[in-house]
Each structure stands twice: as C-alpha cells, then as structure tokens.
Design a protein around this motif. Sequence first.
Motif, PDB file in Angstrom:
ATOM      1  N   GLU A 128       0.830  -1.189   0.000  1.00 30.49           N
ATOM      2  CA  GLU A 128       0.000   0.000   0.000  1.00 30.49           C
ATOM      3  C   GLU A 128       0.870   1.245   0.000  1.00 30.49           C
ATOM      4  O   GLU A 128       1.969   1.277   0.538  1.00 30.49           O
ATOM      5  N   GLY A 129       0.352   2.314  -0.622  1.00 30.48           N
ATOM      6  CA  GLY A 129       1.085   3.562  -0.675  1.00 30.48           C
ATOM      7  C   GLY A 129       1.074   4.273   0.655  1.00 30.48           C
ATOM      8  O   GLY A 129       0.357   3.923   1.580  1.00 30.48           O
ATOM      9  N   ASP A 130       1.922   5.285   0.749  1.00 29.84           N
ATOM     10  CA  ASP A 130       2.016   6.076   1.966  1.00 29.84           C
ATOM     11  C   ASP A 130       0.997   7.204   1.938  1.00 29.84           C
ATOM     12  O   ASP A 130       0.629   7.728   0.885  1.00 29.84           O
ATOM     13  N   ALA A 131       0.554   7.592   3.125  1.00 21.15           N
ATOM     14  CA  ALA A 131      -0.363   8.721   3.266  1.00 21.15           C
ATOM     15  C   ALA A 131      -0.076   9.388   4.599  1.00 21.15           C
ATOM     16  O   ALA A 131       0.063   8.717   5.619  1.00 21.15           O
ATOM     17  N   PHE A 132       0.033  10.691   4.589  1.00 24.38           N
ATOM     18  CA  PHE A 132       0.318  11.423   5.808  1.00 24.38           C
ATOM     19  C   PHE A 132      -0.228  12.844   5.677  1.00 24.38           C
ATOM     20  O   PHE A 132      -0.673  13.266   4.599  1.00 24.38           O
ATOM     21  N   GLY A 133      -0.201  13.560   6.765  1.00 27.17           N
ATOM     22  CA  GLY A 133      -0.667  14.935   6.726  1.00 27.17           C
ATOM     23  C   GLY A 133      -0.274  15.680   7.978  1.00 27.17           C
ATOM     24  O   GLY A 133       0.334  15.121   8.902  1.00 27.17           O
ATOM     25  N   ARG A 134      -0.626  16.944   8.028  1.00 23.43           N
ATOM     26  CA  ARG A 134      -0.413  17.760   9.220  1.00 23.43           C
ATOM     27  C   ARG A 134      -1.543  18.766   9.334  1.00 23.43           C
ATOM     28  O   ARG A 134      -2.098  19.220   8.323  1.00 23.43           O
ATOM     29  N   LEU A 135      -1.879  19.074  10.565  1.00 22.51           N
ATOM     30  CA  LEU A 135      -2.934  20.038  10.844  1.00 22.51           C
ATOM     31  C   LEU A 135      -2.385  21.056  11.831  1.00 22.51           C
ATOM     32  O   LEU A 135      -1.957  20.697  12.929  1.00 22.51           O
ATOM     33  N   ILE A 136      -2.380  22.322  11.435  1.00 21.95           N
ATOM     34  CA  ILE A 136      -1.782  23.389  12.229  1.00 21.95           C
ATOM     35  C   ILE A 136      -2.888  24.302  12.758  1.00 21.95           C
ATOM     36  O   ILE A 136      -3.768  24.725  12.001  1.00 21.95           O
TER      37      ILE A 136
END
Length: 212
Positions: A74-82
């Motif tokens: 599976e591919g990578d998935a990430f994020g950020r919330l500021i």
Amino acid sequence: MTPLDIRDGAAPTGGTPREPASFRAAVDAMGTATVHPRIELAPIRPPQRLAPFSYALGAEVTHPESAIVPIDSEGDAFGRLILLHDPEGDEAWHGVFRLVAYIQADIDAALAADPLLPEVAWSWLVDSLESRGEPFTALGGTVTATSSVRYGDIAGPPRAHQLELRASWTAMNTEMRRHVEAFCEVLAFAAGLPPAGITHLRPESYTRTDRP
C-alpha cells in the motif's frame, strides 16, 4: 484515543503562561479527537511566524502488521494540521483561530487519471467538516494530482501518482476535536482506508476507483 502528550520539541509556540486560556483550551480539545485506528497522531513542531500562537499535529496512516510483505504494498499517506491563534483577530481569517491542513497520499493510476478527482477530494473535506456541525468560515484551498516516472537506478515503482490537498479554514470556537476528526477522515479517504472494523474484500485499486 487518549489526549495527546505535548512532547519535547513539539510544544505550542511560546510554551509560557502567557498563552491565552482559549488557546490552551483549543489545544486540549485537539487531543481528545477519536480517529481511524490506522491513523497515528502526534504533536510536531509548529511554524513560528504565522501567528502569535500555534500548535501542530502530524498524522500518518500505518500499515497492517504482517509476516508477508506484498510485492505491491500500500502507498504512503500522511498529513499535518496546524492551529493558528491571534487573540487580536485577523481580517483575512474572519476570526481568531485558523486551521491549516496538508494531506499527501499515494494513489493508483486509474484514480490519478480521473478528471473529477480534485472535485471529489475537495468534497471529502467540505462534507467532513459540515457533517460534524461545528461552525467554520473562510474555507479555501487547492487539490493537486501529480504523476512521476522513475528512470535509471532509483528505488520505487516505475510510475507513481500522488494526491495533495492543502486547505485552511477558520474555526469559530475552541471546540477543535471535530475539526481534527474531519481532517483525519479526509486522510482516511485519500488513503483508501475502509471504515473502522471493516476488512477489504476486494483489491485496493478496485476499492479506490469504486468510491463515489
């Protein structure tokens, strides 16, 4: 999910008693969010110059533990919330709390080629925010689908496709829990995760392209 610890190097801007009580309440509310079990949240170092006070969460989709590693994982998935806070208010924000989100996820070729992908991905965010009933305003952002081709001696698949979503909106109160949950729901959609407690019975690529 239990409230998040503010770890060394990831504390909100300032880290002193001068932080407004409303900002601390907003940060505490972010730590009470309940998200998909395959999404890990942790505080990260926030930007220092966007607002007098800021706090940030990093989010990453984890891979199921397995003794067998598939050839096409599976591919990578990430994020950020500021979270940004200006007690004096900001004319462009139309409020004192601004949330800035970034999501990146690997996607399959069929989904990347869909001309409606940007509209669909944006609707994930709008629907996730609106369905939770917390007031917000001044929502804006971009959705980008990119494709790359690897040549020569470089690791990875010969072709890769990614979805990027950048957005910001103004929260009208300190109840940030549902904003975090909405953000993580969009990350789950982008990563092609099934609902919590549901196991995929079809190939990943079919599941993703089958989503309305």
